[in-house]
Design a protein around this motif. Sequence first.
Motif, mmCIF file in Angstrom:
data_model
loop_
_atom_site.group_PDB
_atom_site.id
_atom_site.type_symbol
_atom_site.label_atom_id
_atom_site.label_comp_id
_atom_site.label_asym_id
_atom_site.label_seq_id
_atom_site.Cartn_x
_atom_site.Cartn_y
_atom_site.Cartn_z
ATOM 1 N N PRO A 1 2.386 -9.614 4.607
ATOM 2 C CA PRO A 1 2.483 -8.738 3.432
ATOM 3 C C PRO A 1 3.903 -8.467 2.949
ATOM 4 C CG PRO A 1 1.803 -7.490 5.371
ATOM 5 C CD PRO A 1 1.796 -8.942 5.752
ATOM 6 N N GLY A 2 4.904 -8.789 3.746
ATOM 7 C CA GLY A 2 6.286 -8.602 3.326
ATOM 8 C C GLY A 2 6.804 -9.700 2.416
ATOM 9 N N LEU A 3 6.028 -10.748 2.243
ATOM 10 C CA LEU A 3 6.446 -11.857 1.376
ATOM 11 C C LEU A 3 5.895 -11.670 -0.039
ATOM 12 C CD1 LEU A 3 5.755 -14.914 3.721
ATOM 13 C CD2 LEU A 3 7.974 -13.876 3.186
ATOM 14 N N PRO A 4 6.693 -11.935 -1.056
ATOM 15 C CA PRO A 4 6.198 -11.836 -2.434
ATOM 16 C C PRO A 4 4.997 -12.755 -2.700
ATOM 17 C CG PRO A 4 8.586 -11.921 -2.433
ATOM 18 C CD PRO A 4 8.135 -12.194 -1.014
ATOM 19 N N SER A 5 4.848 -13.818 -1.927
ATOM 20 C CA SER A 5 3.728 -14.737 -2.112
ATOM 21 C C SER A 5 2.397 -14.182 -1.592
ATOM 22 C CB SER A 5 4.021 -16.060 -1.397
ATOM 23 O OG SER A 5 4.190 -15.837 -0.005
ATOM 24 N N ILE B 1 1.007 -3.900 -3.242
ATOM 25 C CA ILE B 1 0.384 -2.750 -2.573
ATOM 26 C C ILE B 1 1.154 -2.430 -1.296
ATOM 27 C CG2 ILE B 1 -1.689 -1.951 -1.368
ATOM 28 C CD1 ILE B 1 -3.295 -3.707 -3.371
ATOM 29 N N ALA B 2 1.497 -3.457 -0.531
ATOM 30 C CA ALA B 2 2.236 -3.250 0.716
ATOM 31 C C ALA B 2 3.572 -2.559 0.455
ATOM 32 C CB ALA B 2 2.450 -4.584 1.430
ATOM 33 N N LEU B 3 4.247 -2.932 -0.619
ATOM 34 C CA LEU B 3 5.522 -2.296 -0.955
ATOM 35 C C LEU B 3 5.359 -0.798 -1.203
ATOM 36 C CD1 LEU B 3 7.227 -4.880 -3.343
ATOM 37 C CD2 LEU B 3 8.036 -4.153 -1.093
ATOM 38 N N LYS B 4 4.244 -0.420 -1.809
ATOM 39 C CA LYS B 4 3.999 0.990 -2.096
ATOM 40 C C LYS B 4 3.577 1.771 -0.854
ATOM 41 C CE LYS B 4 2.522 0.188 -6.854
ATOM 42 N NZ LYS B 4 1.378 0.206 -7.777
ATOM 43 N N ARG C 1 6.667 1.015 4.963
ATOM 44 C CA ARG C 1 8.121 0.959 5.104
ATOM 45 C C ARG C 1 8.534 -0.324 5.819
ATOM 46 N NH1 ARG C 1 9.532 6.534 7.714
ATOM 47 N NH2 ARG C 1 7.409 7.164 7.417
ATOM 48 N N GLY C 2 7.630 -0.890 6.559
ATOM 49 C CA GLY C 2 7.807 -2.165 7.241
ATOM 50 C C GLY C 2 6.481 -2.886 7.155
ATOM 51 N N PHE C 3 6.462 -4.164 7.463
ATOM 52 C CA PHE C 3 5.253 -4.941 7.238
ATOM 53 C C PHE C 3 4.587 -5.419 8.521
ATOM 54 C CE2 PHE C 3 8.052 -5.402 3.558
ATOM 55 C CZ PHE C 3 7.240 -4.827 2.603
ATOM 56 N N GLY C 4 5.044 -4.924 9.658
ATOM 57 C CA GLY C 4 4.388 -5.248 10.922
ATOM 58 C C GLY C 4 4.952 -6.467 11.603
#
Length: 160
Positions: free
Chosen positions: A67-71, A77-80, A83-86
């Motif tokens: 989820p931290g990748l723009p792709s 949603i993850a950005l909102k 704070r970190g993506f795991g």
Amino acid sequence: MCGRAGLVQAIKDLRGVLGGVLDPQSAFLLIRGLKTLHLRVQRQNETALAVARWLEQHPRVHRVFYPGLPSHPDHAIALKQMRGFGGVVSFRVRGDARATSRVIDACRLATIAPSLGATETLIEQPAYMSYFELTPRSARRSASSTIWSGFPWGWKTRRT
């Protein structure tokens, strides 16, 4: 305790298995570990994002799920929400289940394991390790080229 009879019974059963109170050593270790938890989670997120970015550029990787990748389809949603993506990165290699197995077998940093719930960097091929209840054909169809990898505390190197 008070509540629905089924819930109260479930809590009682769980307490019977887990115990009602931590022993002093477990409590000490828990408190000690909490002091650096934020640092370990931060490193976990940084490591997983770096690996996901590297995998996304690799010519033998078909797709990366992080989820931290723009792709990622839910990146906005993850950005909102986060704070970190795991610390878990999933990806699909180009090729079949055998090609995927060769990637896992050649991996030197991560240890092959059927679960990602450990403090080591682990890797697994779900078609063979997590979907064992499916027929071989169904497992291959659902995740033959997928790899899951967990980076619990950041980069680790093996000592020889």
